[in-house]
Design a protein around this motif. Structure first.
Motif, mmCIF file in Angstrom:
data_model
loop_
_atom_site.group_PDB
_atom_site.id
_atom_site.type_symbol
_atom_site.label_atom_id
_atom_site.label_comp_id
_atom_site.label_asym_id
_atom_site.label_seq_id
_atom_site.Cartn_x
_atom_site.Cartn_y
_atom_site.Cartn_z
ATOM 1 N N GLY A 1 -55.805 -40.337 23.999
ATOM 2 C CA GLY A 1 -54.715 -40.515 25.243
ATOM 3 C C GLY A 1 -54.474 -42.058 25.537
ATOM 4 N N ILE A 2 -54.537 -42.968 24.332
ATOM 5 C CA ILE A 2 -54.206 -44.264 24.485
ATOM 6 C C ILE A 2 -52.478 -44.391 24.015
ATOM 7 C CG2 ILE A 2 -54.653 -46.450 23.850
ATOM 8 C CD1 ILE A 2 -57.583 -46.007 24.033
ATOM 9 N N THR A 3 -51.803 -45.014 24.983
ATOM 10 C CA THR A 3 -50.767 -45.612 24.684
ATOM 11 C C THR A 3 -50.464 -47.142 24.379
ATOM 12 O OG1 THR A 3 -49.412 -43.893 25.922
ATOM 13 C CG2 THR A 3 -48.026 -45.471 25.209
ATOM 14 N N PHE A 4 -50.471 -47.715 22.923
ATOM 15 C CA PHE A 4 -50.719 -49.038 22.907
ATOM 16 C C PHE A 4 -49.376 -49.659 22.718
ATOM 17 C CE2 PHE A 4 -54.327 -52.262 21.979
ATOM 18 C CZ PHE A 4 -53.178 -53.274 21.684
ATOM 19 N N ILE A 5 -48.934 -50.613 23.571
ATOM 20 C CA ILE A 5 -47.673 -51.320 23.483
ATOM 21 C C ILE A 5 -47.714 -52.717 22.902
ATOM 22 C CG2 ILE A 5 -45.448 -51.931 24.675
ATOM 23 C CD1 ILE A 5 -46.302 -49.060 25.034
ATOM 24 N N CYS A 6 -47.353 -52.969 21.807
ATOM 25 C CA CYS A 6 -47.607 -54.332 21.197
ATOM 26 C C CYS A 6 -46.436 -55.164 21.123
ATOM 27 C CB CYS A 6 -48.268 -54.193 19.907
ATOM 28 S SG CYS A 6 -47.477 -53.160 18.753
ATOM 29 N N GLY A 7 -46.705 -56.484 21.362
ATOM 30 C CA GLY A 7 -45.660 -57.634 21.514
ATOM 31 C C GLY A 7 -44.757 -57.460 22.303
ATOM 32 N N SER B 1 -53.690 -45.654 15.007
ATOM 33 C CA SER B 1 -52.732 -44.698 15.752
ATOM 34 C C SER B 1 -53.149 -43.542 16.029
ATOM 35 C CB SER B 1 -51.358 -44.705 15.035
ATOM 36 O OG SER B 1 -50.404 -44.324 15.726
ATOM 37 N N GLU B 2 -53.715 -42.734 14.915
ATOM 38 C CA GLU B 2 -54.260 -41.543 15.412
ATOM 39 C C GLU B 2 -55.293 -41.452 16.440
ATOM 40 O OE1 GLU B 2 -55.631 -37.998 12.081
ATOM 41 O OE2 GLU B 2 -54.072 -39.529 11.411
#
Lengths: 371, 371
Positions: free
Chosen positions: A184-190, A177-178
């Motif tokens: 600058g990455i937004t990770f959307i999971c599932g 996450s850090e």
């Protein structure tokens, strides 16, 4: 909302359908697609019709047989990571990639070219890509986190989004996450049908309550005509049966899978699945993970859903009543429709977050109104 | 999410319930509340129990009788705007404010003090207020836009949120969109049960489809025990009957309202209401406004809902099927629960948007995953 460019990693059932559904969406331009053997990139927008026609029947089922019998010359999923290993071009493999075109996989499209490292091709063009949909459902469980690492190393900033169901992948992403925040990455999971659409519905249904007592997610999938295109998903579901886990299910031969299906007369019921819905709802503060139950019925011999997909959220209102809010999907909505529409919807929401400077790991329910 | 401070303008049915529900929410601290006569401000957090106990039965019904008979000495809603007019303190009016305390309205609370211009008090403390909930359902239709103007003039930046149902108010807010953007204001409109919760559900339910054919919103409200607290809402509903509009309904005396209710034996059915649901779903790109129908049944003589509140979204999937996804509220959820939970949920979502630098006017459906 401004225009959004996106890439699809993987052109199996999910990747192909995501490209197809995106044609119906405003402001969404697919600019890159890859599989293990090649990459198609066009910043004017891919010709999706040509790509889909050329790769019809393009289902990479090879990794599904990892650990089971392997076809001579087939290659492991690690090639997609291209750790400096040998080339995997269209010409040198006759593995699990099935398609009707003359060539193998995405390179059957005139827009694609063979590549030794298709994912690196996408990373190298990352500056022009707002979001990357990881449509790779059946690789080993750390494949998506490690793919994210590669994007970080390659200097990518933007949205990454998967449609996985596995809690443990989310834990692995959380460890990053850090790093995502720093890069600058937004990770959307599932972000598919479940957990995606259904936990989103649960988070919204919870808004009537001040305390959620239980979330009951029950799905029905009829997969007759889509069975061939979704063998990876079926294998993943089988991993949820009490006798199996993700490793043992991955080790099953195709014949063993067929035997399991025959044993159930084509209709498999799942109870108390280890789905990520629970941790994603807990992350969003809606309820404790243990208050979430997920189950469903899969019928691979009928297109009719064996049961209606239903989310029931039971809670207590501020004025002391207990009630259940309900969300139901129409039986005629296919699994593919319920995975890919929400995936692209959450992709748009993710890009909005990303452009506003919100980075890190998010579950779909966290993109809903706060609880 | 970080902690959020918020103010409530208006301590009638909605304002009081919003304060009460907020006590069940994490990270949400009410720091200001006002009515026409006074202001309570405490940045350590208002003592909601004391405030609610002191103002029990505090329903400002006066504006509802604007144009009808007026009690001598009662004051119009323009006082809340305090355009330099005379003082409206607790002592000088015996208008429509009913409450059980010794004093009138919010000043019955030991946390409050009388004020000539309660809204200005809140504006003057705006630096410490992340969000302002405008719980003023029954004033003239430009009251909320003009209140927003005052906040702009006072240099406020943050979230403003209303629970209105009226399309025309949204148009008026839209005219201010650029001003809000320039001043760092994120205005969320229509964030109660309907349009709020139900259009949000419709936007989510639409995700299965590539084209939405119709959205059918049908609500049931049983209001026996809450009738006294919600006369303003009932009056607003009556404005949706074919024979009335917002002006003529506002001009009705309380007796005329009772007569209408008697004529319907306490159960009034509404069809094809001019609710903002349609324009809010069109704004979010879900469907055309004309494809949205809103109706419902209000029963002021029973707490049981006369019908189950249901949202039906019918659409076409990418693979050519037509189906209907459905969202239903449990019959035991009160109108108050379905207004105030979502209002605070959208308030949280709005603060997140605001902190990320997204300003302007948003409907609830625009806070959902993109369509």
């Amino acid at each position: 909302m401004d225009d959004i460019t996106f890439a699809v990693l993987g052109t199996g059932g999910i990747g192909r359908r995501a490209l197809e559904v995106s044609q119906h969406k405003d402001h969404l331009t697919p600019v890159a697609a890859c599989d293990r053997h090649g990459t198609a990139i066009d910043f004017d927008g891919l010709d999706v019709d040509e790509l889909l026609a050329a790769t019809e029947g393009n289902i990479d089922n090879e990794v599904a047989t990892d650990g089971g019998e392997r076809t001579e010359g087939s290659r492991s999923s690690s090639e997609l990571r291209s750790d400096g290993g040998s080339a995997a071009t269209a010409a040198d493999s006759d593995g699990g990639v099935k398609q009707h075109g003359e060539d193998r996989g995405v390179v059957a499209s005139e827009q694609a070219r063979p590549s030794e490292d298709p994912i690196q091709d996408v990373i190298d063009h990352g500056d022009g890509i707002d979001a990357v949909l990881l449509a790779l459902p059946n690789y080993e469980h750390d494949f998506i986190p490690r793919t994210a690492d590669r994007f970080v190393e390659g200097g990518y900033s933007g949205v990454m989004i998967d449609v996985l169901k596995r809690s443990r992948v989310i834990d692995m992403l959380d460890e990053r996450s850090e790093t995502f925040e720093d890069n600058g990455i937004t990770f959307i999971c599932g972000a598919g049908a479940t957990p995606g659409l259904l936990t989103g519905a649960a988070a919204l249904a919870a808004q009537s309550f001040v305390e959620v007592e239980s979330v009951d997610i029950w799905w029905g999938v009829g997969l007759k005509s889509g069975y061939e295109d979704n063998r990876g998903t079926v294998r993943e579901d089988i991993a949820h049966l009490p006798e199996y886990d993700i490793e043992t299910a991955r080790a099953l031969s195709d014949e063993a899978i067929e035997d399991i299906i025959d044993d159930h007369d084509g209709v498999i019921e799942f109870e108390d699945m280890e789905h990520a819905d629970d941790v994603l709802l807990e992350r969003a503060g809606v309820c404790d993970a243990e208050d979430v139950e997920v189950g469903g019925i899969l019928d691979v011999r009928s297109d009719e859903k064996p049961t209606t997909t239903t989310v029931r959220v039971t809670g207590r209102t501020f004025d002391g009543e207990t009630a259940t809010n309900t969300f139901q999907l129409g039986d005629a909505t296919s699994m593919e429709a319920n995975v890919n529409g929400p995936a692209l919807g959450y992709l748009k929401a993710g890009v909005r977050r990303n452009r506003a400077g919100e980075y890190g790991v998010f579950g779909p329910a966290e993109l809903m109104p706060g609880f």
